[in-house]
Enzyme design. Structure first.
Site: not given
Length: 890
Positions: A102, A249, A343, A361
């Site tokens: 992150e 991802d 989610e 996204e």
């Protein structure tokens, strides 16, 4: 604007300044804005949210993450002021443990993106003339602070690092972890290579390449897939399921984008190898389902997570448009059903995890599909996203994450990626070329949508281009007709091409329990079917028990009457039987999990509808197993605090409670007793507020109020439970405004439809149905709810007992799996069957809780709670805008 006049972004949404005003007035220098309570989120001062808080490092996260967004929106003056704030105030030398992943994508990427646009503006000659690479110096400092995480034999980084002490230092409080996710280790190359190319210091790119090389070497060679979690020391796969969503991802994304930015053919070859495997095993149009890396024909779970919504955009970058259109359309149909993308959702499009933290996204993929096709349909999709954000997520201090897409309830959370990505992609979707002060085509987007200039590919090439990729499998050439760079026409003279792909998917979500054929079933074709399905299993059938034994599954009768199933693959008659056993166990886990969820009552919503809230604040409430069913009737009324506050005896202020919704404190007696007392006093509903200081729906699982073991048919008013934090929002509003009106419902009302006329009709219906009582069978079934909690009278302090849902694993990584089932699910002796899952929505997954104590930073991080009057004064401009918006909608 483009939808009506051919130009630009809807101004109502794309004016970002109010969000920055809220951020700076209410949150700065905190990492995030808490939009419901109008204050900053400071790590250590708020209840821990587990791994989610690893993004917070007391370095003004949201401001850094949003720097280049300001320039995209042509807010150059505000950008210049923001850069000065970052340079002046941000401290990177904090004794705090943060996520390497992150921090890399949000903070290092934010500094590099800010530096990229700063030097662009400086070259133009109007703004940033004073700038001398200060953001790049900070990025380099941060890069060196992340490097200790790479001190492993494999080259894979530790998942966390202490900004001040690194890892494995006595004061670091980290460095003992053994596992990391594939995306966590594989999403570094863009930022680290850009840092090396900008500074001429090669070490950053070298470390990022080494991590990518190691993951590539550890791929499963027969399937060419990678798992979700890997041991950073041994390279063993800890979780062997593979997909394109959470945990993997951006690893795939960075392989392709590393080729684009750095020009190294090996990255493209690796991506193509993985992409071939994805399309062969994971892609089951329009679905993208996780599989086992060693047995890729076997699905690992029957649900999808929202992070995979980025994949259509990546397919556009590759040039594989048809599957991108299909998956995007499927996701859009889910959004149209729930207003937001949950989610996680099942293959038959039920909600699996109901949260939505305003993830960007899907907007990202929408933008790239519009860029590739020019189809105005995707502008309509963008318009829907903007309208839903304004209707359901916008609150006076910003935009609030959705706690539950089914109820519309909010979470006091606005992640930095909302401003860094969501605003950016939606603005770019509607912006014309003349709206931009620079050419966006000169940049590549990182996974956090930060802008890195493409000219970096020819600058300071500190790494020689060595093709370290070996052992490629023979690939189907048809997959690579569109390989980047793409010179072919995407739509050969056929403007209806995209529509013809979307059309069959228009009603895919609304069909009753649609079920796709799994790859395993498809591979069977007309051959032998599975010997036993979980839905057909009967524990007393000798033939079924014999089949289980052949598959390596044993049945154990527990002392409490339950039955436990355990599989040992080595005890199966053959490898095919072991695979059948694994599939049976997966089905049983899914079926058991679904049944538990169906027993759970869904959360409810408390919506503040009076001035100045006007329905814009929605609180997540726990349901009661007794009283009025809010899925059939709604209750609206002003709130009033009762005396005694615990509601455990006769109400002494009935004149204040009559025809109102009573507020009371949890504890000292049963919930049903409280309900009877306020009902007797004339209340039309009740809200129980938790007495545990700091408790919140943000961090605690759903709480359900159980009955008292007696018949509760006499309770006809609705009862809801609010945790302490949410309850205080109402209590604070009462202190500032005596008259506070709320709506109790199963799902928040569209604020544009909260009108007096509608509510008069609703009240009339409620009065007509007031005498109706709940069906006794429903009450009995509800009393058996797994997650229900009764309150017992206690002396002294109340116990805080909650029973969260348990999520069964949807995959198997070890040689054995065990599952314990309720008596009603797999009976020990009788002939009862496990019923097929019904078409009902699932429930939330409770988050894992962690606590972590952080030391004070040099910056003043005191979190001052503003009085309601001060906060509301800052809302006036926004309130007027909303009133105008509501008039427009009406």
């Amino acid at each position: 604007r483009r939808l009506s006049t051919g130009r630009g972004c809807p101004e109502r949404f794309c004016n970002l300044l109010p969000c920055f005003v809220s951020l700076q007035e209410h949150a700065y220098p905190a990492d995030e804005l808490m939009p419901l309570t109008c204050r900053g989120r400071v790590r250590g001062q708020e209840p821990s949210r587990g791994d989610v808080d690893d993004a917070l490092g007391k370095f003004s996260l949201t401001l850094i993450d949003t720097l280049d967004t300001l320039v995209v929106l042509n807010k150059t003056k505000e950008f210049e002021e923001a850069v000065k704030k970052v340079i002046k105030d941000v401290n990177l030398d904090n004794d705090i443990v943060v996520s390497v992943f992150e921090t890399n994508i949000r903070v290092l990427g934010g500094l590099l993106g800010g530096h990229s646009v700063a030097i662009m503006l400086k070259e133009k000659g109007e703004y940033m003339q004073w700038y001398n690479g200060e953001l790049l110096h900070m990025a380099k400092e941060l890069g060196y602070k992340l490097l200790p995480a790479f001190n492993t034999t494999s080259g894979l980084p530790y998942p966390r690092v202490n900004l001040k002490f690194g890892v494995r230092h006595p004061e670091a409080r980290t460095g003992t972890e053994t596992d990391t996710c594939t995306a966590c280790a594989g999403t570094l190359i863009l930022e680290f290579a850009a840092l090396s190319r900008f500074t001429g210091t090669s070490i950053f790119e070298e470390y990022a390449r080494k991590a990518l090389d190691f993951i590539w070497e550890k791929r499963q060679r027969s399937s060419n897939l990678v798992g979700v979690t890997i041991n950073i020391h041994t390279g063993d796969w800890v979780r062997k399921d593979s997909g394109v969503g959470a945990g993997i991802d951006s690893y795939y994304e960075y392989l392709l984008k590393a080729y684009v930015l750095l020009g190294d053919d090996s990255f493209l070859e690796r991506f193509n190898t993985h992409y071939d495997a994805i399309m062969r095993y994971i892609s089951q149009p329009p679905l993208l389902l996780d599989v086992h890396i060693h047995k890729p024909m076997l699905n690992a779970r029957t649900w999808m997570d929202s992070l995979l919504a980025f994949f259509p955009g990546l397919q556009v970058l590759k040039g594989d448009i048809r599957p991108a259109i299909e998956t995007h359309e499927m996701l859009y149909q889910v959004i149209k059903k729930h207003n937001f993308l949950p989610e996680a959702f099942t293959t038959d499009f039920r909600v699996h995890w109901a949260q939505h933290p305003l993830r960007p996204e899907f907007a990202e993929s929408t933008y790239f599909l519009y860029k590739a096709t020019g189809d105005p349909y995707y502008l309509e999709v963008g318009k829907t996203l903007i309208e839903n954000l304004n209707k359901y997520a916008r609150v006076p201090c910003g935009f609030a994450a959705m706690k539950d897409v089914r109820t519309g309830s909010h979470e006091d959370r606005m992640d930095s990626f909302f401003l860094a990505e969501m605003f950016k992609y939606l603005y770019l979707l509607f912006a014309d070329k003349e709206d931009m002060i620079f050419d966006i085509e000169d940049y590549i987007f990182t996974t956090e949508a930060h802008l890195l200039p493409l000219w970096l590919s020819t600058t300071n090439q500190t790494i020689s281009k060595k093709n370290t990729t070996t052992e490629y499998t023979e690939l189907d050439d048809s997959n690579f007709d569109w390989t980047c760079p793409n010179t072919q026409i995407l739509f050969p003279n056929d403007p209806m091409f995209a529509q013809s792909i979307r059309e069959p998917l228009k009603n895919v979500v609304d069909k009753s329990c649609p079920r796709g054929i799994s790859r395993a079933e498809e591979s069977l074709g007309s051959g032998p079917k599975p010997p036993l399905r979980a839905r057909d299993f009967m524990a007393s059938n000798p033939e079924h028990l014999e089949i289980l034994k052949k598959m390596g599954v044993s049945l154990i009768h527990l002392k409490d009457g339950r039955v436990q199933l355990v599989q040992h693959a080595v005890q199966a008659a053959s490898s095919l039987d072991a695979e059948d056993g694994l599939r049976f166990m997966q089905e049983m886990i899914e079926l058991s999990s679904q049944q538990q969820k169906e027993q759970q009552l869904p959360p409810r919503a408390v919506q503040i509808v009076s001035h100045p809230f006007f329905g814009r604040v929605v609180l997540t409430a726990g349901p009661a197993q007794f009283g009025m069913d809010l899925s059939k009737h709604k209750t609206r009324g002003f709130v009033a605090t009762i005396k005694p506050y615990n509601g455990c005896s006769e109400i002494t202020n009935p004149e204040a409670v009559k025809e109102k919704i009573a507020l009371m404190q949890r504890g000292q007696c049963m919930f049903a007793e409280k309900a009877r007392n306020i009902q007797k006093a004339g209340a039309i509903g009740g809200i129980v507020i938790d007495d545990n200081e700091g408790s919140s729906s943000d961090t605690a699982p759903l709480f359900q109020m159980a009955g008292d073991g007696k018949n509760t048919d006499d309770i006809t008013i609705p009862m809801l439970f609010l945790f302490n934090k949410e309850g205080n929002i109402i209590l604070d509003a009462i202190r500032e405004y005596e008259a506070v009106e709320v709506l109790l419902s199963d799902k928040a009302k569209d604020r544009g439809k909260i009108s007096d006329l509608e509510m008069e009709n609703m009240d009339q219906k409620l009065s007509e149905n007031d005498s109706q009582k709940q069906n006794s069978e429903e009450a009995t079934a509800a009393s058996q709810d797994v997650g229900a909690v009764s309150e017992e009278p206690e002396e002294g302090e109340n116990s805080d007992v909650t029973d969260a849902d348990s999520l069964s694993p949807a995959h198997a990584d070890s040689d054995s799996i065990s599952i314990s089932n309720q008596d009603s699910y797999v009976p020990g002796t009788d002939e009862a069957r496990a019923p097929e899952p019904a078409c009902t929505q699932g429930d939330n997954q409770p988050q894992e809780q962690k606590t972590e104590t952080e030391s004070n930073s040099k910056v003043n991080w005191d979190n001052k709670v503003q009085p309601m009057e001060s906060i509301l004064a800052d809302w006036n401009e926004d309130i007027e805008a909303f009133e105008m918006m509501e008039k427009d909608e009406l």
